[in-house]
Design a protein around this motif. Structure first.
Motif, mmCIF file in Angstrom:
data_model
loop_
_atom_site.group_PDB
_atom_site.id
_atom_site.type_symbol
_atom_site.label_atom_id
_atom_site.label_comp_id
_atom_site.label_asym_id
_atom_site.label_seq_id
_atom_site.Cartn_x
_atom_site.Cartn_y
_atom_site.Cartn_z
ATOM 1 N N TRP A 6 0.859 -1.178 0.000
ATOM 2 C CA TRP A 6 0.000 0.000 0.000
ATOM 3 C C TRP A 6 0.892 1.223 0.000
ATOM 4 O O TRP A 6 1.805 1.349 0.793
ATOM 5 N N ASP A 7 0.590 2.120 -0.877
ATOM 6 C CA ASP A 7 1.368 3.344 -0.947
ATOM 7 C C ASP A 7 1.113 4.211 0.277
ATOM 8 O O ASP A 7 0.098 4.070 0.960
ATOM 9 N N LEU A 8 2.024 5.127 0.503
ATOM 10 C CA LEU A 8 1.917 6.055 1.625
ATOM 11 C C LEU A 8 0.590 6.813 1.647
ATOM 12 O O LEU A 8 0.016 6.994 2.719
ATOM 13 N N PRO A 9 0.036 7.236 0.517
ATOM 14 C CA PRO A 9 -1.253 7.960 0.577
ATOM 15 C C PRO A 9 -2.387 7.159 1.234
ATOM 16 O O PRO A 9 -3.231 7.737 1.913
ATOM 17 N N PHE A 10 -2.409 5.853 1.065
ATOM 18 C CA PHE A 10 -3.436 5.045 1.723
ATOM 19 C C PHE A 10 -3.250 5.059 3.232
ATOM 20 O O PHE A 10 -4.208 5.172 3.987
ATOM 21 N N GLN A 12 -1.695 7.403 4.892
ATOM 22 C CA GLN A 12 -2.000 8.773 5.311
ATOM 23 C C GLN A 12 -3.507 8.965 5.463
ATOM 24 O O GLN A 12 -3.975 9.546 6.446
ATOM 25 N N CYS A 13 -4.246 8.465 4.517
ATOM 26 C CA CYS A 13 -5.701 8.577 4.557
ATOM 27 C C CYS A 13 -6.254 7.844 5.787
ATOM 28 O O CYS A 13 -7.131 8.357 6.485
ATOM 29 N N GLU A 16 -5.387 9.926 8.948
ATOM 30 C CA GLU A 16 -6.218 11.128 9.047
ATOM 31 C C GLU A 16 -7.609 10.778 9.573
ATOM 32 O O GLU A 16 -8.143 11.464 10.442
ATOM 33 N N ASP A 83 10.314 3.021 1.784
ATOM 34 C CA ASP A 83 8.876 3.233 1.913
ATOM 35 C C ASP A 83 8.416 2.957 3.339
ATOM 36 O O ASP A 83 7.624 3.703 3.910
#
Length: 181
Positions: A6-10, A12-13, A16, A83
């Motif tokens: 899973w990429d960092l944006p997932f 991060q989401c 949050e 990562d």
């Protein structure tokens, strides 16, 4: 489509939402998605006598069980080191940013700490606020669960782990110095 990590944006989401309302993090509809995102976490150590349903309430469904070096190795291989380091650093930054003094709902903070307690760098952050949570009736249940998980995960001899233990001992010493009426 299946992907290896899973990429960092997932992540991060996820973080949050975990700090700000837990709209989809606690939703049954997104449970499998959340569990898949949480594969970035090291597997937590077993907790003696876990309370029924504590995982679902506090850790968004993370399965507890005996520590598995094979699982940790699998997770490490799944993520590129840079990562994985970025994600761990991001989690620590989020915890620092959302400290209970700034956070509108400290329950979200404690529940998120329960989820990420297997990450060594997060334990010292939570141990600082533990006494406050254990003395607040609205946070007592979450504080006790975090203390249980913190004790199960704190076993290394790094400087941060030693500071975590010092914070717990300080709390115990303070409670023994208070007069009983």
């Amino acid at each position: 489509k299946d992907i290896e990590n899973w990429d960092l944006p997932f992540v991060q989401c996820y973080m949050e939402d975990a700090f700000n309302g837990r709209v989809w993090v606690d939703s049954d509809a997104s449970r499998l998605f959340v569990l898949n995102i949480l594969t970035f976490l090291p597997k937590p150590h077993a907790i003696a006598n876990p309370t029924p349903g504590a995982i679902a309430r506090l850790g968004a469904g993370i399965a507890e069980g005996p520590h598995s070096a094979v699982m940790d190795e699998y997770i490490r291989k799944r993520w590129k080191d840079e990562d994985y380091t970025k994600i761990i650093n991001f989690v620590v930054q989020m915890l620092t940013y959302h400290e209970p003094k700034r956070n509108e709902n400290p329950i979200f903070f404690v529940r998120t700490l329960c989820t990420v307690v297997a990450i060594r760098d997060t334990r010292k952050i939570g141990s600082v606020y533990l006494e406050e949570w254990l003395s607040d009736l609205t946070l007592l249940r979450y504080g006790k669960e975090y203390l249980r998980r913190l004790c199960a995960e704190t076993f290394e001899d790094s400087e941060d782990e030693i500071q975590t233990v010092k914070n717990i001992i300080k709390m115990k010493v303070k409670s023994q110095q208070m007069p009983f009426y």
